[in-house]
Design an enzyme around this catalytic site. Structure first.
Site, PDB file in Angstrom:
ATOM      1  N   PRO A 105       1.746 -43.270 -50.912  1.00  0.00           N
ATOM      2  CA  PRO A 105       2.026 -44.670 -51.841  1.00  0.00           C
ATOM      3  C   PRO A 105       3.195 -45.477 -51.296  1.00  0.00           C
ATOM      4  CG  PRO A 105       2.833 -42.427 -52.728  1.00  0.00           C
ATOM      5  CD  PRO A 105       2.068 -42.021 -51.410  1.00  0.00           C
ATOM      6  N   GLY A 106       3.998 -45.075 -50.330  1.00  0.00           N
ATOM      7  CA  GLY A 106       4.948 -45.997 -49.770  1.00  0.00           C
ATOM      8  C   GLY A 106       4.439 -47.018 -49.284  1.00  0.00           C
ATOM      9  N   ARG A 108     -10.948 -38.611 -34.273  1.00  0.00           N
ATOM     10  CA  ARG A 108     -10.287 -39.714 -34.997  1.00  0.00           C
ATOM     11  C   ARG A 108      -9.385 -40.502 -33.810  1.00  0.00           C
ATOM     12  NH1 ARG A 108     -12.772 -40.827 -39.890  1.00  0.00           N
ATOM     13  NH2 ARG A 108     -12.701 -39.109 -41.097  1.00  0.00           N
ATOM     14  N   GLU A 134     -21.640 -39.445 -50.078  1.00  0.00           N
ATOM     15  CA  GLU A 134     -20.869 -39.287 -49.037  1.00  0.00           C
ATOM     16  C   GLU A 134     -21.394 -37.845 -48.358  1.00  0.00           C
ATOM     17  OE1 GLU A 134     -19.443 -40.778 -46.888  1.00  0.00           O
ATOM     18  OE2 GLU A 134     -18.775 -42.786 -47.837  1.00  0.00           O
ATOM     19  N   ALA A 153     -15.724 -36.817 -46.385  1.00  0.00           N
ATOM     20  CA  ALA A 153     -15.130 -37.647 -47.087  1.00  0.00           C
ATOM     21  C   ALA A 153     -15.404 -39.177 -46.833  1.00  0.00           C
ATOM     22  CB  ALA A 153     -13.462 -37.581 -47.047  1.00  0.00           C
ATOM     23  N   GLU A 156     -20.213 -42.504 -36.741  1.00  0.00           N
ATOM     24  CA  GLU A 156     -20.130 -41.213 -37.218  1.00  0.00           C
ATOM     25  C   GLU A 156     -20.895 -40.198 -36.378  1.00  0.00           C
ATOM     26  OE1 GLU A 156     -18.992 -41.771 -41.844  1.00  0.00           O
ATOM     27  OE2 GLU A 156     -21.086 -41.282 -41.315  1.00  0.00           O
ATOM     28  N   GLU A 161     -23.660 -45.387 -37.859  1.00  0.00           N
ATOM     29  CA  GLU A 161     -24.022 -45.285 -36.573  1.00  0.00           C
ATOM     30  C   GLU A 161     -22.597 -44.941 -35.623  1.00  0.00           C
ATOM     31  OE1 GLU A 161     -25.150 -48.929 -33.533  1.00  0.00           O
ATOM     32  OE2 GLU A 161     -26.263 -48.601 -35.351  1.00  0.00           O
ATOM     33  N   GLU A 217      -4.519 -46.580 -51.781  1.00  0.00           N
ATOM     34  CA  GLU A 217      -5.325 -45.663 -51.744  1.00  0.00           C
ATOM     35  C   GLU A 217      -5.100 -44.442 -52.655  1.00  0.00           C
ATOM     36  OE1 GLU A 217      -8.579 -43.406 -48.828  1.00  0.00           O
ATOM     37  OE2 GLU A 217      -6.525 -43.982 -47.951  1.00  0.00           O
TER      38      GLU A 217
END
Length: 205
Positions: free
Chosen positions: A140-141, A90, A118, A102, A166, A164, A145
């Site tokens: 939520p600040g 990541r 997924e 996910a 991933e 591609e 999402e």
């Protein structure tokens, strides 16, 4: 007082005390502009009067929502089932992370359909039984999402169809071992920690 006056007085409507106005639960957007629009999300700059009367400017990341799949295999050891975990790099975190499968819900797509898609794309697995575990706001600040966690049971293997960009290593980790990894700080992904620990707590009930 005469009987006539008493009757007239008793027939007058009784005024009830006015009810206090309920505090507003809705915000009023006075102005909104798109500051950024990308493939996965956009950013709006909103001038908004929030419940309570505070008017301010908020930058909000607008996202269509995501699904998380807690895929469980109880075939070998029902008392300590294995959990399907992905290991991938990541860039925002600057490291490899251990995560549940996910992905983003596409516009117009139902959350369950997104979860099934997924799971197949990233892992190749399919599940015969699906149920909702929990839904929550990711941050939520500043982020709209929501994340819907689905429990996938009675899973069977298939061929993965990752995108591609991933590069995913697939792991099967026993629940007890995964909880230990969470408690020791080896699992840092929030959605995975929340989902696994909630699942484990529900099993004890």
């Amino acid at each position: 007082m005469s009987a006539l006056k008493k009757a007239a007085k008793s027939s007058l409507p009784v005024k009830k005390p006015a009810k206090a106005a309920k505090p507003s639960t809705k915000a009023v957007v006075l102005k909104s502009r798109v500051s950024y629009k990308g493939k996965v999300f956009s950013v709006t700059t909103d001038t908004v009067t929030e419940p309570g009367g505070v008017t301010s400017t908020r930058d909000v990341i607008r996202h269509n929502g995501s699904v998380i799949i807690l895929a469980v295999d109880t075939s070998k050891n029902p008392a300590d089932p294995t959990i399907l975990i992905e290991r991938q790099y990541r860039h925002a975190a600057g490291q490899f992370l251990l995560e549940l499968p996910a992905g983003r819900i596409e516009p117009g797509e139902a959350p369950l359909a997104a979860a099934k898609r997924e799971l197949i794309e990233e892992t190749g697995f399919r599940a015969r039984r699906w149920s909702k575990l929990v839904r929550y706001f990711a941050s939520p600040g500043f982020l709209s999402e929501t994340m819907q966690v689905f429990l996938a049971e009675d899973i069977r293997a298939g061929v993965a169809q990752p995108e591609e960009d991933e590069k995913i290593d697939l792991l099967h980790i026993p629940l007890s071992e995964l909880i230990g990894m969470i408690e020791s700080g080896k699992v840092l992904d929030g959605k995975t920690i929340l989902s696994v620990m909630l699942y484990a707590a529900n099993r004890k009930k």
